[in-house]
Design a protein around this motif. Sequence first.
Motif, mmCIF file in Angstrom:
data_model
loop_
_atom_site.group_PDB
_atom_site.id
_atom_site.type_symbol
_atom_site.label_atom_id
_atom_site.label_comp_id
_atom_site.label_asym_id
_atom_site.label_seq_id
_atom_site.Cartn_x
_atom_site.Cartn_y
_atom_site.Cartn_z
ATOM 1 N N ARG A 154 -90.192 52.664 -142.881
ATOM 2 C CA ARG A 154 -89.658 54.038 -142.298
ATOM 3 C C ARG A 154 -90.182 54.200 -141.036
ATOM 4 N N LEU A 155 -91.406 53.979 -140.588
ATOM 5 C CA LEU A 155 -92.002 54.100 -139.311
ATOM 6 C C LEU A 155 -91.102 53.149 -138.104
ATOM 7 N N TYR A 156 -90.876 51.770 -138.593
ATOM 8 C CA TYR A 156 -90.268 50.941 -137.634
ATOM 9 C C TYR A 156 -88.751 51.319 -137.581
ATOM 10 N N ARG B 129 -93.854 53.266 -146.193
ATOM 11 C CA ARG B 129 -93.820 54.177 -145.133
ATOM 12 C C ARG B 129 -93.610 53.311 -143.659
ATOM 13 N N LEU B 130 -94.388 52.272 -143.673
ATOM 14 C CA LEU B 130 -94.429 51.505 -142.532
ATOM 15 C C LEU B 130 -92.753 50.919 -142.087
ATOM 16 N N HIS C 170 -97.152 49.418 -132.868
ATOM 17 C CA HIS C 170 -96.368 48.948 -133.836
ATOM 18 C C HIS C 170 -95.249 47.906 -133.385
ATOM 19 N N LEU D 147 -88.789 53.989 -135.035
ATOM 20 C CA LEU D 147 -89.133 53.723 -133.783
ATOM 21 C C LEU D 147 -88.002 52.717 -133.006
ATOM 22 N N THR E 135 -95.704 63.574 -136.397
ATOM 23 C CA THR E 135 -96.297 62.439 -136.933
ATOM 24 C C THR E 135 -95.298 61.770 -138.039
ATOM 25 N N PRO F 29 -92.111 60.230 -139.804
ATOM 26 C CA PRO F 29 -90.942 59.285 -139.449
ATOM 27 C C PRO F 29 -89.574 59.952 -139.179
ATOM 28 N N LEU G 132 -96.486 54.507 -129.801
ATOM 29 C CA LEU G 132 -96.428 53.872 -130.991
ATOM 30 C C LEU G 132 -95.562 52.668 -131.126
ATOM 31 N N LEU H 136 -90.104 61.436 -135.681
ATOM 32 C CA LEU H 136 -89.988 60.144 -134.739
ATOM 33 C C LEU H 136 -88.646 59.771 -134.437
#
Length: 253
Positions: free
Chosen positions: A220-222, A217-218, A204, A225, A40, A42, A200, A45
Amino acid sequence: MGTGTWWCAAAACAAWAELLLAAALLRARGAVTGSADAATGPEALALLRGGPRAAVTVALVALHQRGAVAAGRKHTIRANGGPGRTRDPVQLGVHRSLRNALALRALVLRPEARRAVDGLRAELGRAGLLRPPGRRRAARLLLAAAPVTLAAGLLAGAAAGDGPGPALVLAAGVPVLPAAVALWRLPPATRAARRLLSELRDRHPLPAHRCEVTDGRLVRLYVALYGDPALALFLPRFSRDGGLFDRRPPDGH
């Protein structure tokens, strides 16, 4: 059946046995209860998508957001204070590695960073999302051996003078090489991991403008991914000056 034919048949059976054993080693194990939580974050991922370099890049983004690292000279990264309030082992390992300014390629190889990434890799392996490195290495040895085994048998059969005809040789031996290549090219991430990343990305999609995202945090998620496109969108100067791009940065950044 002549001696040469026996040599060829035995070699073909041995080569296919090596391929089957390699396939068994590369087969993903089922997820262990509770281990899926490792996927879960970043950094996890990013590791699934792009390997250790991608995971370290996301850790650097997180540290940069807290002012803990900055771009150095000649496309390097340097520490810029303490790591801040984080318990993430990859971020801590990366920060401890920055006693001197380092290029990203060198940073990934530093013992502290490598151990942290290896620990995350082990968690993802237990979750059935990454193929364990030891099993991959063993499988690749078998895959490299299979064509050699077959070739040795064919040469022995030819030397015996009574080997099988060309049609039988082709039927037994030709599929070995493409099968070995296909298994060799299997990515470290399992099908479950690729499905997770795809889901994901569907949930996103990368925004068109950086102003649409204000949550760190978003960001880092982008980056986890999408890699370079997200770095170019959200952190163009830091990524360019720090040498974080996998490829040459897009024009205008």
